[in-house]
Design an enzyme around this catalytic site. Structure first.
Site, mmCIF file in Angstrom:
data_model
loop_
_atom_site.group_PDB
_atom_site.id
_atom_site.type_symbol
_atom_site.label_atom_id
_atom_site.label_comp_id
_atom_site.label_asym_id
_atom_site.label_seq_id
_atom_site.Cartn_x
_atom_site.Cartn_y
_atom_site.Cartn_z
ATOM 1 N N GLU A 108 0.829 -1.202 0.000
ATOM 2 C CA GLU A 108 0.000 0.000 0.000
ATOM 3 C C GLU A 108 0.867 1.257 0.000
ATOM 4 O OE1 GLU A 108 -4.080 -1.211 2.201
ATOM 5 O OE2 GLU A 108 -2.287 -1.341 3.463
ATOM 6 N N GLU A 128 -3.721 -9.318 4.024
ATOM 7 C CA GLU A 128 -4.512 -8.982 5.211
ATOM 8 C C GLU A 128 -5.618 -9.989 5.505
ATOM 9 O OE1 GLU A 128 -2.725 -4.971 4.093
ATOM 10 O OE2 GLU A 128 -3.301 -6.843 3.112
#
Length: 256
Positions: A108, A128
């Site tokens: 990210e 995640e």
């Protein structure tokens, strides 16, 4: 400035190096605050035109420092968001130079940059969901705009990493280089960008990011972009660019 984010100037280029190699450059609150301060300094310095973001040691970034998170400490600042960058990247171009894994928040972080140069040994992924987490640092928001829908969904829902070569095929990575060469390759790309008119580069990035982020309509875009371009067309650099072209010489930019 904090040594958690090393700040180095090379001419018109700023190198921002995440300096927590003992935890694979994972971010705690102090590192996020240091990143925000470094980006503020980068944007404020008129002599700096392009930034390169990299990591110390063998990893780009492992994302959120999970030990810090277990203490209730999250790597988020009020102004720029996650890792001191994800919600509000700098107004100037920023290139990620990735060596080793860029996973979870590390990926990210790279997605928050404008361009990505990666070693062939690097990997990218959003794992995640494997821990019942969600990629809320920009992964679920940005990745679907960077790759075909089904590729984004596979990465987001499976959590499996992808190689630098695969990410280059899908257009996420701009350059793939030999291991150990990511910073050099990113600096070469930064040199190319920094040779251009700095006001025009900043305005171009603003149009490209705002038109998508604010969902400008096709008709609206023609008007909105001129609001951004107006000051560039009134600048000394605009006149210098035309004059340099006519005189067949390199332009001398002042940023004014």
């Amino acid at each position: 400035m904090s040594d958690l984010i090393e700040f180095e100037r090379r001419g018109a280029i700023a190198i921002l190096r995440i300096n927590r190699p003992d935890v694979r450059n994972a971010f705690d609150l102090a590192a996020a605050q240091a990143m925000e301060a470094a980006l503020d300094a980068f944007d404020a310095d008129a002599d700096l035109r392009v930034g390169v973001l990299t990591g110390a040691g063998t990893a780009f970034s492992a994302g959120q420092d999970l030990k810090a998170a277990a203490r209730g400490e999250f790597a988020q600042t009020e102004k720029r968001g996650g890792f001191g960058i994800m919600a509000a990247p700098p107004k100037k171009p920023l290139i990620a130079a990735v060596e080793g894994p860029a996973l979870a928040g590390g990926f990210e972080l790279a997605l928050a940059c404008d361009l990505i140069v990666a070693s062939s040994a690097s990997q990218f992924g959003l794992p995640e969901v494997k821990r019942s987490l969600v990629a809320v640092g920009g992964g679920a928001l940005r990745l679907p705009h960077r790759v075909p829908h089904h590729i984004a969904m596979e990465m987001l829902l499976s959590g499996e990493p992808q190689s630098a070569e695969a990410m280059a095929r899908w257009g996420v990575v701009n350059r793939v280089c030999a291991p150990g060469e990511a910073l050099a390759a990113a600096l070469a790309l930064a040199e190319t960008i920094s040779a251009n008119g700095p006001l025009a580069v900043i305005a171009t990035k603003e149009i490209a990011t705002r038109s998508r982020g604010e969902n400008w309509s096709a008709a609206e875009g023609w008007t909105r972009q001129m609001e951004v371009v107006g000051p560039v067309l009134a600048s000394e650099d605009f006149r210098e660019g035309l004059l340099a072209f006519a005189q067949k010489r390199p332009p001398q930019w002042t940023g004014r």
